[in-house]
Every structure is written in C-alpha cells, then in structure tokens.
Write a protein that holds these residues in place. Sequence first.
Motif, short mmCIF file in Angstrom:
data_model
loop_
_atom_site.label_atom_id
_atom_site.label_comp_id
_atom_site.label_asym_id
_atom_site.label_seq_id
_atom_site.Cartn_x
_atom_site.Cartn_y
_atom_site.Cartn_z
N SER A 19 0.83 -1.13 0.13
CA SER A 19 -0.12 0.17 -0.19
C SER A 19 1.02 1.26 0.03
N GLY A 21 1.31 5.55 -0.65
CA GLY A 21 0.61 6.73 -0.33
C GLY A 21 0.96 7.76 1.03
N ASN A 26 -7.40 10.56 4.52
CA ASN A 26 -8.15 10.07 3.39
C ASN A 26 -7.70 8.76 3.00
N LYS A 27 -6.39 8.40 3.09
CA LYS A 27 -5.90 7.17 2.56
C LYS A 27 -6.43 5.87 3.39
N GLY A 52 4.98 5.37 2.81
CA GLY A 52 4.39 6.39 2.71
C GLY A 52 5.33 7.58 3.53
N SER A 98 -5.32 -0.42 -1.72
CA SER A 98 -5.52 1.20 -1.42
C SER A 98 -7.00 1.38 -0.84
N SER A 100 -8.18 4.27 -0.05
CA SER A 100 -8.38 5.79 -0.13
C SER A 100 -9.70 6.17 -0.58
N GLU A 103 -9.05 10.28 -4.49
CA GLU A 103 -8.12 10.70 -5.11
C GLU A 103 -8.33 11.68 -6.09
#
Length: 199
Positions: A19, A21, A26-27, A52, A98, A100, A103
């Motif tokens: 994963s 980000g 929000n992820k 991340g 993900s 999220s 995006e």
Amino acid sequence: DLSKLGDAGAKNPAKGIVSIGRLSHNKRIDRVLDAFAVLARRDPDWTLDIVGTPFDWSGKDVEAMIGERGLAGRARLHVGPDDAAMREIVGRASLFASASVYEGFGIALIEAMSAGLVPVVEPNAAFSAFARKHSEIALADFGEAEQAADALARAHDRLALDPQGARAAAIAVAQSYSWESTAERYAEFYREALGPSPR
C-alpha cells in the motif's frame, strides 16, 4: 515516471500486498490494516508493506495501529524509502491495496501497476473511473474488512492462474498513462485544434 517501479513486482505469485501513499486520513491505512488482519488470521503467509510519508499520521501512529491489531512483523511500515528500496519492497508483492476514500487522480495506482502488481482498491470516484476502463482493477469496500479480505484473496487466486499474463496486463495499463503516451495525446489534441494551418 514509470521506470521507477517498472516490472519490479514479484515474478511468481506472492502473498504480499503493498500500500503506497501519504499517511493521510483520506488514505484510510487503518482500513487496509483491518482487511489485512482478516487475511493474516486466515493464512499466516500473507504480508503487508505500507510505504508512505508522514502527513496527518506520523510513523509512530501507524506503528501503533499495526501493534493494536497484533500485526507486528506481518505488516511493515517504510517511511520515505529511496527508489532502490522501493523496488525491493515491491519485489516481495503481487498485489496493491488502497482504501483511499478520495484521489485527485491515482498516481500510486498507476505506479503499482507499472510494477506488475494487481490492484484491489476502494471504489472512490477516481479508482472507479479507472476500473470502468480497465478490468484488471478490482474494487472492494474496505469499510467492510471481511469483504475486502475476500477481494484480496480472489485477486491473488486469479493472478495465480496466469501470473505472467496478469503482470503483463497490469504493466500495459500503466504504460497507457506514461509520459510518452500522454505527451502524444496532448500533441494530437493541439494538431486537431490548430487544423491544417502550415504553422
């Protein structure tokens, strides 16, 4: 720059998930961990690598989430690895996950597919738009951990049926978003707009 992770994913089916980000709310890294916890209970061979940079959450926050779910050693956090380390991390995985909820575009998804990873992602607007164009992208509601775990397991099962074909298909999708392809689409747009002028 799709060369960064190009073809870096595991060459043979691996029960590894990546994963990628920012560590932002929000992820929903917490939801990825919830789904992974279900998989880990079912099968001890599964691993998760979270890559991340700190944003809303610090590295310590995410490490705490991992510990709270009893996933130490099974889920690993990598904060800001360089490109060589990224390729090594991705090389242990066959899937990208993900959760999220928002995006702007979804660059991490494209980068992951450039590595040959099969994506299982939250059906936010951007990812849903990609999935409508590309059947290689699986959607899963990570708000439902059991369902998301099922989707990850199914994606791995499909990959195992034709690992080289699945990797090649993911890479081909990513290449359609490479700078070379995108630049040509821009150029074609301008050619059409300018018309047959000798200029």
